[in-house]
Motif scaffolding. Structure first.
Motif, PDB file in Angstrom:
ATOM      1  N   THR A  97       2.027  10.986   4.529  1.00  0.00           N
ATOM      2  CA  THR A  97       2.165  10.880   5.972  1.00  0.00           C
ATOM      3  C   THR A  97       1.127   9.918   6.533  1.00  0.00           C
ATOM      4  O   THR A  97       1.442   9.081   7.381  1.00  0.00           O
ATOM      5  N   ALA A  98      -0.093  10.002   6.050  1.00  0.00           N
ATOM      6  CA  ALA A  98      -1.142   9.084   6.507  1.00  0.00           C
ATOM      7  C   ALA A  98      -0.791   7.640   6.140  1.00  0.00           C
ATOM      8  O   ALA A  98      -0.967   6.720   6.954  1.00  0.00           O
ATOM      9  N   THR A  99      -0.277   7.447   4.936  1.00  0.00           N
ATOM     10  CA  THR A  99       0.097   6.097   4.503  1.00  0.00           C
ATOM     11  C   THR A  99       1.247   5.559   5.342  1.00  0.00           C
ATOM     12  O   THR A  99       1.246   4.381   5.729  1.00  0.00           O
ATOM     13  N   TYR A 100       2.219   6.403   5.653  1.00  0.00           N
ATOM     14  CA  TYR A 100       3.318   5.950   6.505  1.00  0.00           C
ATOM     15  C   TYR A 100       2.837   5.663   7.922  1.00  0.00           C
ATOM     16  O   TYR A 100       3.351   4.760   8.583  1.00  0.00           O
ATOM     17  N   GLY A 101       1.835   6.394   8.379  1.00  0.00           N
ATOM     18  CA  GLY A 101       1.239   6.077   9.682  1.00  0.00           C
ATOM     19  C   GLY A 101       0.646   4.680   9.680  1.00  0.00           C
ATOM     20  O   GLY A 101       0.774   3.928  10.661  1.00  0.00           O
ATOM     21  N   TYR A 102       0.005   4.319   8.586  1.00  0.00           N
ATOM     22  CA  TYR A 102      -0.549   2.976   8.425  1.00  0.00           C
ATOM     23  C   TYR A 102       0.571   1.930   8.459  1.00  0.00           C
ATOM     24  O   TYR A 102       0.443   0.889   9.108  1.00  0.00           O
ATOM     25  N   LEU A 103       1.685   2.214   7.791  1.00  0.00           N
ATOM     26  CA  LEU A 103       2.809   1.284   7.795  1.00  0.00           C
ATOM     27  C   LEU A 103       3.418   1.169   9.189  1.00  0.00           C
ATOM     28  O   LEU A 103       3.766   0.068   9.627  1.00  0.00           O
ATOM     29  N   THR A 110       0.835  -1.208   0.000  1.00  0.00           N
ATOM     30  CA  THR A 110       0.000   0.000   0.000  1.00  0.00           C
ATOM     31  C   THR A 110       0.866   1.253   0.000  1.00  0.00           C
ATOM     32  O   THR A 110       0.605   2.217  -0.731  1.00  0.00           O
ATOM     33  N   THR A 111       1.916   1.232   0.804  1.00  0.00           N
ATOM     34  CA  THR A 111       2.815   2.378   0.895  1.00  0.00           C
ATOM     35  C   THR A 111       3.591   2.557  -0.406  1.00  0.00           C
ATOM     36  O   THR A 111       3.775   3.687  -0.880  1.00  0.00           O
ATOM     37  N   LEU A 112       4.017   1.462  -1.018  1.00  0.00           N
ATOM     38  CA  LEU A 112       4.702   1.536  -2.310  1.00  0.00           C
ATOM     39  C   LEU A 112       3.776   2.136  -3.368  1.00  0.00           C
ATOM     40  O   LEU A 112       4.190   3.009  -4.150  1.00  0.00           O
ATOM     41  N   ALA A 113       2.530   1.720  -3.391  1.00  0.00           N
ATOM     42  CA  ALA A 113       1.569   2.289  -4.340  1.00  0.00           C
ATOM     43  C   ALA A 113       1.420   3.794  -4.109  1.00  0.00           C
ATOM     44  O   ALA A 113       1.340   4.574  -5.068  1.00  0.00           O
TER      45      ALA A 113
END
Length: 139
Positions: free
Chosen positions: A97-103, A9-12
């Motif tokens: 930032t939101a995606t990295y929070g998910y990671l 997801t983060t890569l996408a």
């Protein structure tokens, strides 16, 4: 969700960020808005490096990295309109930032430490683009 799912997801998200930040940088004048141009240039370089690191992390986790889409939705901005360009760049960094929070929430160990550093870098870049400090960036 597994760590591998979160990495994918983060890569996408990084594929999309690279596409949009590259577009925003191309709409920015290096002579008329040197600070904004430099922000987009460094942002592009950082997102490219993160994309490459995520690709390697997905492979190390036994996955086949997601590929970039042929294109992404681009913000409607006028070339040289620094306020619009900065706002669009801010939106990209908020999404990252939101995606990295998910990671961060979905990983442990070295992957989590890496994700925290990426989250902090993305949150910090928001300040360069007119964002305000937040207690929990990405929320």
């Amino acid at each position: 969700m597994t760590t591998l799912d979160a990495l994918q997801t983060t890569l996408a998200g990084e594929h999309a960020a690279l596409f949009v930040v590259g577009y925003l940088g191309a709409q920015t004048s290096a002579s008329e808005a040197p600070a904004l141009y430099a922000t987009f240039r460094s942002s592009y370089d950082e997102h490219r490096d993160r994309r490459d690191q995520l690709d390697a992390m997905v492979r190390a986790a036994g996955g086949d990295p997601v590929v970039a889409a042929p294109s992404y939705d681009l913000p409607a901005v006028q070339p040289g309109a620094t306020v619009d360009l900065a706002a669009a760049g801010l939106a990209v960094e908020r999404a990252c930032t939101a995606t990295y929070g998910y990671l961060v929430a979905s990983s442990t160990g070295a992957s989590r430490r890496w994700a925290v550093r990426a989250l902090v870098a993305s949150a910090t870049r928001q300040l360069d683009l007119g964002g305000r400090p937040a207690t929990y960036p990405g929320r």
